[in-house]
Enzyme design. Structure first.
Site, PDB file in Angstrom:
ATOM      1  N   GLN A   1     -11.148   6.282  -3.929  1.00 45.96           N
ATOM      2  CA  GLN A   1      -9.944   6.118  -3.086  1.00 45.96           C
ATOM      3  C   GLN A   1      -9.009   7.323  -3.159  1.00 45.96           C
ATOM      4  OE1 GLN A   1      -9.248   1.925  -4.690  1.00 45.96           O
ATOM      5  NE2 GLN A   1      -8.504   1.718  -2.607  1.00 45.96           N
TER       6      GLN A   1
ATOM      7  N   LEU B   1      -5.682  -0.720  -0.865  1.00 49.95           N
ATOM      8  CA  LEU B   1      -4.797   0.427  -0.623  1.00 49.95           C
ATOM      9  C   LEU B   1      -5.389   1.372   0.412  1.00 49.95           C
ATOM     10  CD1 LEU B   1      -3.661   1.125  -4.299  1.00 49.95           C
ATOM     11  CD2 LEU B   1      -2.379  -0.023  -2.484  1.00 49.95           C
TER      12      LEU B   1
ATOM     13  N   HIS C   1     -13.835  -6.199  -6.637  1.00 46.07           N
ATOM     14  CA  HIS C   1     -13.342  -5.391  -5.518  1.00 46.07           C
ATOM     15  C   HIS C   1     -13.488  -3.901  -5.843  1.00 46.07           C
ATOM     16  CE1 HIS C   1     -10.087  -4.567  -2.339  1.00 46.07           C
ATOM     17  NE2 HIS C   1     -10.139  -3.422  -3.001  1.00 46.07           N
ATOM     18  N   GLU C   2     -13.126  -3.501  -7.076  1.00 44.79           N
ATOM     19  CA  GLU C   2     -13.184  -2.076  -7.457  1.00 44.79           C
ATOM     20  C   GLU C   2     -14.623  -1.598  -7.632  1.00 44.79           C
ATOM     21  OE1 GLU C   2     -10.545  -0.777  -6.907  1.00 44.79           O
ATOM     22  OE2 GLU C   2      -9.110  -2.383  -7.242  1.00 44.79           O
TER      23      GLU C   2
ATOM     24  N   HIS D   1     -16.086  -0.721  -4.457  1.00 47.92           N
ATOM     25  CA  HIS D   1     -15.710   0.621  -3.990  1.00 47.92           C
ATOM     26  C   HIS D   1     -16.680   1.681  -4.529  1.00 47.92           C
ATOM     27  CE1 HIS D   1     -11.963   0.291  -1.761  1.00 47.92           C
ATOM     28  NE2 HIS D   1     -11.371  -0.404  -2.704  1.00 47.92           N
TER      29      HIS D   1
ATOM     30  N   GLY E   1      -5.222  -2.260  -8.671  1.00 43.70           N
ATOM     31  CA  GLY E   1      -6.477  -1.610  -9.036  1.00 43.70           C
ATOM     32  C   GLY E   1      -6.681  -0.378  -8.184  1.00 43.70           C
TER      33      GLY E   1
END
Ligand code: GNR
Ligand code: NI
Length: 172
Positions: free
Chosen positions: A51, A95, A136-137, A140, A46
């Site tokens: 990011q 990441l 999780h994304e 972000h 993902g």
């Protein structure tokens, strides 16, 4: 298509709250394609736009397994509209926090409303790894990282380690 450099902890950009996408145009499609290429190259399952330094509410996911056909998915302005009381625990990585992993407990199932890359309204009922990855994304997009769910001591140790690494990289 271009592989973009990843923003790494403790860059404060990761704490920005991303803004909604207002128009799905050629530039946005190019961003989505670049994000997918960057995610596959990493490799990861993902990636949120922040990011790669873009504070917009778009993320890409591919939770297909190695050797299976790829399943690239683009989520624009995603919103969690339902979460299960049932929880599940996954070992998460990010990441933007390379080579650090920790168990995180989250709702096992979520319903997410979003626009796909053609601007069509969609709803997905996700469970398993897709549910964890979507949460999780979406975190972000709100400036939240998975280390925010671990103990304060562990979080401070991770931040300290990455702060030191960033300083010595800068000194070169
Ligand atoms: O590649 C990734 N793997 C992963 C594993 C468990 C839970 C979440 C993730 S997302 C991560 C890629 C990433 O940092 N996305 O923001
Ligand atoms: Ni991440």
């Amino acid at each position: 298509m271009t592989i973009k450099p990843l923003i790494i902890l403790p860059d404060p950009v990761l704490r920005q709250v991303s803004k909604p996408i207002e128009r799905i145009d050629a530039d946005l499609k190019r961003l989505a394609d670049d994000m997918l290429e960057t995610m596959y190259d990493a490799p990861g399952i993902g990636l949120a736009a922040i990011q790669v330094g873009v504070p917009r509410r778009i993320l890409v996911i591919d939770v297909s397994r190695e050797g299976e056909e790829k399943q690239p998915q683009v989520f624009i302005n995603p919103k969690i509209v339902k979460s299960s009381d049932e929880r599940s625990v996954y070992e998460e990585g990010c990441l933007s926090i390379p080579d650090y992993y920790a168990e995180v407990e989250r709702p096992a199932t979520v319903s997410v409303e979003y626009l796909d890359r053609d601007g069509k309204e969609q709803t997905v009922e996700a469970d398993g790894l897709l549910a964890t990855c979507l949460q999780h994304e979406i975190d972000h997009l709100n400036g939240v990282l998975f280390i925010d769910y671990i103990s304060r001591l562990k979080r401070e140790m991770v931040i300290k380690k990455f702060t030191k690494a960033a300083k010595s990289a800068k000194a070169l």
